[in-house]
Design an enzyme around this catalytic site. Structure first.
Site, PDB file in Angstrom:
ATOM      1  N   ASP A 100       0.857  -1.174   0.000  1.00  0.00           N
ATOM      2  CA  ASP A 100       0.000   0.000   0.000  1.00  0.00           C
ATOM      3  C   ASP A 100       0.894   1.225   0.000  1.00  0.00           C
ATOM      4  O   ASP A 100       2.060   1.150   0.404  1.00  0.00           O
ATOM      5  CB  ASP A 100      -0.918   0.007   1.228  1.00  0.00           C
ATOM      6  CG  ASP A 100      -2.182   0.822   1.001  1.00  0.00           C
ATOM      7  OD1 ASP A 100      -3.242   0.206   0.763  1.00  0.00           O
ATOM      8  OD2 ASP A 100      -2.106   2.063   1.045  1.00  0.00           O
TER       9      ASP A 100
ATOM     10  N   TYR B 188     -12.425   7.875 -14.134  1.00  0.00           N
ATOM     11  CA  TYR B 188     -12.396   6.549 -13.518  1.00  0.00           C
ATOM     12  C   TYR B 188     -12.886   5.486 -14.505  1.00  0.00           C
ATOM     13  O   TYR B 188     -12.291   4.399 -14.617  1.00  0.00           O
ATOM     14  CB  TYR B 188     -13.268   6.552 -12.273  1.00  0.00           C
ATOM     15  CG  TYR B 188     -13.173   5.316 -11.420  1.00  0.00           C
ATOM     16  CD1 TYR B 188     -12.003   5.008 -10.733  1.00  0.00           C
ATOM     17  CD2 TYR B 188     -14.266   4.471 -11.282  1.00  0.00           C
ATOM     18  CE1 TYR B 188     -11.918   3.881  -9.935  1.00  0.00           C
ATOM     19  CE2 TYR B 188     -14.190   3.339 -10.475  1.00  0.00           C
ATOM     20  CZ  TYR B 188     -13.025   3.049  -9.812  1.00  0.00           C
ATOM     21  OH  TYR B 188     -12.941   1.921  -9.020  1.00  0.00           O
TER      22      TYR B 188
END
Length: 261
Positions: free
Chosen positions: A50, A169
């Site tokens: 991450d 997106y």
């Protein structure tokens, strides 16, 4: 409206026993975090990654308490090629091989196209599409030498269906779908499979914070089951694609949705 209750959590069946997996954007309560847990429950060794170091460390510690010796973590911003290379080098150094990669990292946002800045467009594309490209490329370079491997990308139904305010997106996720299909054709000769999941609506605390209650109600109302998916329900499909149960599938985009694509 029909409302189907969330089913009981499915226990692990050893589908990934002995395999090593890398899962990006795996710190927290979303699909990546759920996927890391499901992989561990299925017997895999998992390197979670991450860009958020503190959250990643906390999630690694929580998983390590349950799955001793089978989970590790490496900070990685998928927009940085050097960090991507370090991530995959770490996977091989710590676990000796690379069997599965889940490209889950993505960045969303809502903006009307006419008002969208170049920076907004580029930020979403760089994480969601370019990041998936970088990680897929790094994985293929390593997997082609071993003659096996599985890559699972996280797309979205907005790659198929129009939604106002989601041009960046949707374009990125449609790109992930196309990248998946093309990568699969190139990877097949090396014995590597590449597929993608395409979720409609999987709600978790982080999404709830950045989405209005009204929009969540509207999106949920479109689902035939009358509810949104739990992140682990999407992770179950990723487990299937990573396992030998999907051995004849490559270049496929699997909708995890109770709507028509």
């Amino acid at each position: 409206m029909t409302h189907v209750e969330v089913p009981a959590y499915v226990p692990g069946h050893g589908l990934l026993r002995g395999r090593t997996a890398v899962v990006t954007a795996a710190a927290g309560t979303g699909i990546g975090g759920a996927c890391a847990r499901r992989f561990l429950e299925e017997g895999a060794r998992v390197l979670i990654s991450d860009a958020h170091a503190r959250r990643l460390k906390e999630h690694e510690a929580a998983l390590a308490r349950e799955f001793t010796g089978r989970v590790s973590a490496a900070v990685c911003d998928v927009t940085d090629e050097a960090q991507v290379q370090d991530l995959f080098d770490t996977a091989e150094q710590e676990h000796g091989r690379l069997d599965v990669v889940v490209n889950n990292a993505g960045l969303g946002g809502t903006a009307p196209l006419a008002d969208m800045s170049d920076a907004q467009w580029s930020a979403v594309l760089d994480v969601t599409l370019n990041g998936t490209f970088r990680c897929t490329r790094a994985a293929l370079r390593r997997m082609r030498g071993t003659g096996s491997g599985v890559i699972v990308n996280n797309a979205s139904v907005v790659g198929w269906r129009a939604q106002a305010g989601q041009a960046h997106y949707a374009a990125a996720k449609a790109g992930v779908m196309a990248l998946t299909r093309c990568a699969a054709m190139e990877a097949a000769e090396y014995g590597v499979r590449v597929n993608a999941v395409s979720p409609s609506l999987a709600v978790h605390p982080h999404l709830a914070k950045v989405t209005t209650p009204g929009l969540l109600r509207e999106l949920t109302a479109r689902e035939a089951l009358g509810r949104y998916a739990e992140p682990w329900e999407v992770a179950n499909v990723i487990v299937f694609l990573a396992s030998d149960y999907s051995s004849y599938m490559t270049g496929e985009i699997v909708a995890v949705s109770s709507q028509h694509a």
